[in-house]
Design a protein around this motif. Structure first.
Motif, PDB file in Angstrom:
ATOM      1  N   CYS A  12       0.809  -1.225   0.000  1.00  0.00           N
ATOM      2  CA  CYS A  12       0.000   0.000   0.000  1.00  0.00           C
ATOM      3  C   CYS A  12       0.842   1.275   0.000  1.00  0.00           C
ATOM      4  N   GLY A  13       2.157   1.156   0.223  1.00  0.00           N
ATOM      5  CA  GLY A  13       3.036   2.316   0.194  1.00  0.00           C
ATOM      6  C   GLY A  13       3.208   3.031   1.523  1.00  0.00           C
ATOM      7  N   ARG A  14       2.547   2.564   2.559  1.00  0.00           N
ATOM      8  CA  ARG A  14       2.650   3.207   3.876  1.00  0.00           C
ATOM      9  C   ARG A  14       4.049   3.065   4.473  1.00  0.00           C
ATOM     10  N   ILE A  15       4.664   1.912   4.295  1.00  0.00           N
ATOM     11  CA  ILE A  15       6.004   1.642   4.813  1.00  0.00           C
ATOM     12  C   ILE A  15       6.987   1.628   3.643  1.00  0.00           C
ATOM     13  N   ARG A  16       7.996   2.483   3.703  1.00  0.00           N
ATOM     14  CA  ARG A  16       9.030   2.565   2.660  1.00  0.00           C
ATOM     15  C   ARG A  16      10.401   2.478   3.330  1.00  0.00           C
ATOM     16  N   TYR A  17      11.362   1.930   2.611  1.00  0.00           N
ATOM     17  CA  TYR A  17      12.714   1.840   3.157  1.00  0.00           C
ATOM     18  C   TYR A  17      13.756   1.979   2.055  1.00  0.00           C
ATOM     19  N   THR A  18      14.970   2.288   2.471  1.00  0.00           N
ATOM     20  CA  THR A  18      16.169   2.256   1.643  1.00  0.00           C
ATOM     21  C   THR A  18      17.146   1.349   2.370  1.00  0.00           C
ATOM     22  N   ALA A  19      17.770   0.419   1.636  1.00  0.00           N
ATOM     23  CA  ALA A  19      18.678  -0.535   2.275  1.00  0.00           C
ATOM     24  C   ALA A  19      19.927  -0.733   1.434  1.00  0.00           C
ATOM     25  N   GLN A  20      21.029  -0.917   2.115  1.00  0.00           N
ATOM     26  CA  GLN A  20      22.279  -1.294   1.463  1.00  0.00           C
ATOM     27  C   GLN A  20      22.405  -2.807   1.579  1.00  0.00           C
ATOM     28  N   VAL A  21      22.380  -3.483   0.432  1.00  0.00           N
ATOM     29  CA  VAL A  21      22.372  -4.943   0.418  1.00  0.00           C
ATOM     30  C   VAL A  21      23.302  -5.467  -0.672  1.00  0.00           C
ATOM     31  N   ASP A  22      23.654  -6.732  -0.555  1.00  0.00           N
ATOM     32  CA  ASP A  22      24.388  -7.420  -1.604  1.00  0.00           C
ATOM     33  C   ASP A  22      23.403  -8.362  -2.292  1.00  0.00           C
ATOM     34  N   PRO A  23      22.925  -8.005  -3.495  1.00  0.00           N
ATOM     35  CA  PRO A  23      21.921  -8.830  -4.172  1.00  0.00           C
ATOM     36  C   PRO A  23      22.374 -10.256  -4.479  1.00  0.00           C
ATOM     37  N   GLU A  56      11.514   5.151   6.055  1.00  0.00           N
ATOM     38  CA  GLU A  56      10.840   6.456   5.968  1.00  0.00           C
ATOM     39  C   GLU A  56       9.776   6.541   7.051  1.00  0.00           C
ATOM     40  N   ARG A  57       9.173   5.421   7.326  1.00  0.00           N
ATOM     41  CA  ARG A  57       8.202   5.286   8.411  1.00  0.00           C
ATOM     42  C   ARG A  57       8.494   3.937   9.056  1.00  0.00           C
ATOM     43  N   GLU A  58       8.650   3.914  10.347  1.00  0.00           N
ATOM     44  CA  GLU A  58       8.956   2.671  11.054  1.00  0.00           C
ATOM     45  C   GLU A  58       7.859   1.642  10.785  1.00  0.00           C
ATOM     46  N   PRO A  59       8.239   0.416  10.431  1.00  0.00           N
ATOM     47  CA  PRO A  59       7.218  -0.607  10.207  1.00  0.00           C
ATOM     48  C   PRO A  59       6.577  -1.037  11.521  1.00  0.00           C
ATOM     49  N   ASP A  60       5.491  -1.735  11.409  1.00  0.00           N
ATOM     50  CA  ASP A  60       4.895  -2.380  12.566  1.00  0.00           C
ATOM     51  C   ASP A  60       5.715  -3.657  12.794  1.00  0.00           C
ATOM     52  N   ALA A  68      12.470 -14.195  17.978  1.00  0.00           N
ATOM     53  CA  ALA A  68      12.476 -13.332  16.795  1.00  0.00           C
ATOM     54  C   ALA A  68      11.236 -12.459  16.708  1.00  0.00           C
ATOM     55  N   HIS A  69      11.370 -11.397  15.895  1.00  0.00           N
ATOM     56  CA  HIS A  69      10.224 -10.550  15.568  1.00  0.00           C
ATOM     57  C   HIS A  69      10.304 -10.193  14.087  1.00  0.00           C
ATOM     58  N   ARG A  70       9.190  -9.702  13.550  1.00  0.00           N
ATOM     59  CA  ARG A  70       9.085  -9.465  12.115  1.00  0.00           C
ATOM     60  C   ARG A  70       8.442  -8.112  11.820  1.00  0.00           C
ATOM     61  N   PRO A  71       9.067  -7.358  10.900  1.00  0.00           N
ATOM     62  CA  PRO A  71       8.454  -6.111  10.465  1.00  0.00           C
ATOM     63  C   PRO A  71       7.397  -6.388   9.398  1.00  0.00           C
ATOM     64  N   PHE A  72       6.325  -5.596   9.409  1.00  0.00           N
ATOM     65  CA  PHE A  72       5.242  -5.754   8.441  1.00  0.00           C
ATOM     66  C   PHE A  72       4.456  -4.457   8.397  1.00  0.00           C
ATOM     67  N   CYS A  73       3.528  -4.379   7.466  1.00  0.00           N
ATOM     68  CA  CYS A  73       2.614  -3.239   7.412  1.00  0.00           C
ATOM     69  C   CYS A  73       1.269  -3.671   7.973  1.00  0.00           C
ATOM     70  N   ALA A  74       0.832  -3.008   9.019  1.00  0.00           N
ATOM     71  CA  ALA A  74      -0.447  -3.349   9.642  1.00  0.00           C
ATOM     72  C   ALA A  74      -1.638  -2.947   8.778  1.00  0.00           C
ATOM     73  N   HIS A  75      -1.432  -2.096   7.773  1.00  0.00           N
ATOM     74  CA  HIS A  75      -2.550  -1.676   6.918  1.00  0.00           C
ATOM     75  C   HIS A  75      -2.811  -2.671   5.794  1.00  0.00           C
ATOM     76  N   CYS A  76      -1.745  -3.120   5.109  1.00  0.00           N
ATOM     77  CA  CYS A  76      -1.960  -4.025   3.965  1.00  0.00           C
ATOM     78  C   CYS A  76      -1.491  -5.451   4.237  1.00  0.00           C
ATOM     79  N   GLY A  77      -0.750  -5.661   5.320  1.00  0.00           N
ATOM     80  CA  GLY A  77      -0.328  -6.998   5.697  1.00  0.00           C
ATOM     81  C   GLY A  77       0.976  -7.481   5.078  1.00  0.00           C
TER      82      GLY A  77
END
Length: 148
Positions: A12-23, A56-60, A68-77
């Protein structure tokens, strides 16, 4: 290790991020917990230090087990990742990146739980989204074109 800065987020676009990763260091997790958490037969992740991810906005977050815990968007799942409660790294779901095409799997994890019938499906017949007239009509009725 070739690190790239990539962007992603939830459906839904509510949660956005930028990450430095090795694809080139993505992997498939086949454990039962990740299957249940994502609804998939496996889940593709890329592991990176927490401090290389900018939200950009902390995930739920929800605690998915005792460790363990998991980040997700509570609006779109949308499931966005996995992290141990104690640790400095985060596994980000490859499917949540805006462009997941650079990622290449480098290994399988939790192979004892692998659903082998789903490991190679290239031999099965396939159709494109655009070939499903009922779905195309639904998108067009909503004033949009079908997503890729």
């Amino acid at each position: 290790m070739t690190t790239r800065t990539l962007t992603g987020g939830c459906q839904c676009g509510r949660i956005r991020y930028t990450a430095q990763v090795d694809p080139a260091e993505a992997y498939l997790c086949h454990c039962k917990m990740c299957r249940r958490a994502t609804g998939g037969v496996s889940v593709a992740y890329v592991n990176t230090p927490h401090d290389t991810v900018t939200w950009e906005r902390e995930p739920d977050w929800y605690q998915s087990s005792a460790i363990a815990h998991r980040p997700f968007c509570a609006h779109c799942g949308t499931p966005l990742g996995f992290a141990f409660l104690e640790g400095g790294n985060l596994d980000i779901t490859v499917g949540s990146f805006d462009d997941p095409t650079p990622f290449r799997p480098s290994k399988n994890y939790a192979v004892e739980s692998m659903l082998t019938a789903w490991t190679d499906v290239r031999h099965l017949p396939g159709t494109t989204s655009g070939e499903n007239d009922a779905v195309v009509k639904r998108w067009q009725a909503a004033g949009m074109e079908p997503p890729e």
